[in-house]
Write a protein that holds these residues in place. Structure first.
Motif, short mmCIF file in Angstrom:
data_model
loop_
_atom_site.label_atom_id
_atom_site.label_comp_id
_atom_site.label_asym_id
_atom_site.label_seq_id
_atom_site.Cartn_x
_atom_site.Cartn_y
_atom_site.Cartn_z
N PHE A 65 0.84 -1.20 0.00
CA PHE A 65 0.00 0.00 0.00
C PHE A 65 0.87 1.25 0.00
O PHE A 65 2.01 1.22 0.46
CB PHE A 65 -0.89 0.00 1.24
CG PHE A 65 -1.86 -1.15 1.29
CD1 PHE A 65 -3.14 -1.04 0.76
CD2 PHE A 65 -1.48 -2.37 1.86
CE1 PHE A 65 -4.04 -2.10 0.80
CE2 PHE A 65 -2.37 -3.44 1.90
CZ PHE A 65 -3.65 -3.31 1.37
N SER A 70 -4.33 3.65 3.89
CA SER A 70 -4.84 2.79 2.83
C SER A 70 -4.76 1.32 3.25
O SER A 70 -5.71 0.55 3.02
CB SER A 70 -4.05 3.10 1.56
OG SER A 70 -4.17 2.07 0.64
N SER A 73 -7.53 0.40 5.60
CA SER A 73 -8.89 0.39 5.07
C SER A 73 -9.18 -0.94 4.35
O SER A 73 -10.28 -1.16 3.86
CB SER A 73 -9.13 1.58 4.14
OG SER A 73 -8.34 1.44 2.98
N HIS A 74 -8.17 -1.82 4.29
CA HIS A 74 -8.36 -3.13 3.66
C HIS A 74 -8.28 -4.28 4.67
O HIS A 74 -8.38 -5.44 4.31
CB HIS A 74 -7.31 -3.36 2.57
CG HIS A 74 -7.47 -2.45 1.38
ND1 HIS A 74 -7.13 -1.10 1.43
CD2 HIS A 74 -7.92 -2.68 0.13
CE1 HIS A 74 -7.36 -0.56 0.24
NE2 HIS A 74 -7.85 -1.49 -0.55
N ASP A 132 -2.91 4.24 -7.63
CA ASP A 132 -3.92 4.37 -6.59
C ASP A 132 -4.73 3.10 -6.32
O ASP A 132 -5.88 3.18 -5.93
CB ASP A 132 -4.85 5.56 -6.87
CG ASP A 132 -5.33 6.17 -5.55
OD1 ASP A 132 -4.61 6.03 -4.54
OD2 ASP A 132 -6.43 6.74 -5.51
#
Ligand code: TXA
Ligand code: MG
Length: 324
Positions: A65, A70, A73-74, A132
């Protein structure tokens, strides 16, 4: 062959990003070793990673990431992960956390956990920001072989199967990231030793880590890095205890010493550092194995490192490289 290797110009970044957006693979530099990257959220791209590398589908991949926000968020957020992220990211620490459904099962080989990391290598960072989406990437070597620390290593072994290698010179650490399982934050354990030492992790978490599990071959594993035969050159390797490499190598063999020997008049004696500095030894290790594996030696006699700090990770890789 070398039209594959892209110097890191703006045009090269655009080309690599375009390939990744259309589910193609790009070999990328990281601060540890080169990775074979594809869109982690695309099953098509992820499947190509397994195919190109010849890696069994039961072996989960690391997802890279651009930043901790980020990454989290996974996966399922924990305070332990957050503290480790702020201490060591971007950098060579991979965290095994519980995953969210957004990460395809193919990436994690069906496991409920995902291995996540934020790499620091500037070209890799730039590429992650450009596309992204996160990038799934194992080391960019054929399954079981020595990991690549220079773009030429990737070109030599996987060049016929991929369209681009983003050049980032020699990798800073030269050994794969530390993999830490923190699914149970009160019992964290190292699955693969690496550049971030157990002591440094313990000092951030304020608790002791479980001892590293001894590697086993064959049986199902929490971590593919635990496969015993791994990181192996074609040439046979014998480990020599630190300080015991003496005299001259037998005919057909080469010595690999930690430091430059005081007396050396043999072309078959090689060393990983001038002065025994472990950071330098680790950085040069895979690269020297890659080079000597192209030569006609029957055997490499390799001195192990003192078993502390980065030496623990080096000795781990050396044992796997030597295992038959
Ligand atoms: O430094 C590195 O980690 C490099 C660069 C490219 O980032 N990557 C790398 O990937 O070494 P690979 O595929 O060669 O090694 C995968 C490692 C395994 O050793 C294992 O510890 C861990 O990732 N792994 C991945 N998913 C896991 C999971 N769900 N549970 C436990 N371990 C996992
Ligand atoms: Mg690997």
């Amino acid at each position: 062959m070398h039209h594959l290797i892209f110097e890191p110009s703006s045009a090269a970044f655009d080309k690599c990003a375009a390939l990744l957006r259309s589910d193609e693979l790009v070999a990328v530099p990281t601060e540890t070793v080169y990775g074979l990257a594809g869109n982690a959220l695309s099953e098509i791209a992820v499947r190509k990673i397994f195919t190109v590398k010849g890696r069994p589908l039961i072996d989960p991949l690391i997802t890279h990431f651009k930043d901790a926000e980020s990454a989290f968020s996974h996966t399922v957020y924990t305070r332990a992960a957050e503290s480790l992220a702020s201490a060591f990211w971007p950098g060579p620490l991979t965290l095994v956390c519980e995953k969210l459904p957004v990460i395809p099962d193919l990436v994690t080989a069906g496991l409920k956990s995902a291995a996540i990391r934020v790499p620091s290598q500037p070209h890799m960072q730039r590429l992650l920001r450009l596309v992204d989406f996160p990038l799934a990437a194992p080391s960019a070597n054929p399954f079981g072989y020595v990991s690549p620390t220079q773009s030429e290593h990737v070109a030599k072994t996987l060049g016929h199967k991929i369209q681009a290698i983003l050049d980032g010179g020699s990798c800073e650490h030269g050994l794969e990231s530390t993999v830490l399982d923190i699914r149970n934050p009160s019992k964290p354990s190292i699955l693969r030793p690496g550049p971030v030492s157990a002591e440094k992790i313990e000092s951030v978490l304020g608790c002791e880590l479980l001892p590293v599990q001894p590697s086993t071959s064959g049986v199902a594993q929490t971590s593919p890095g635990q496969l015993m035969k791994h990181y192996s050159p074609k040439t046979a390797i014998e480990i020599v205890e630190h300080g015991d490499l003496e005299g001259l190598p037998p005919k057909g063999s080469a010595f690999i010493a930690n430091r430059k020997p005081a007396l050396n008049d043999s072309k078959d004696v090689y060393w990983l550092s001038e002065d025994g500095d472990i950071t330098t030894i680790a950085r040069n290790f895979y690269s020297l194995l890659q080079k000597l594996d192209q030569m006609k030696y029957k055997q490499l006699l390799v001195e192990n490192a003192p078993n502390r700090g980065l030496g623990i990770a080096l000795n781990d890789r050396l044992r796997r490289a030597a295992s038959k």
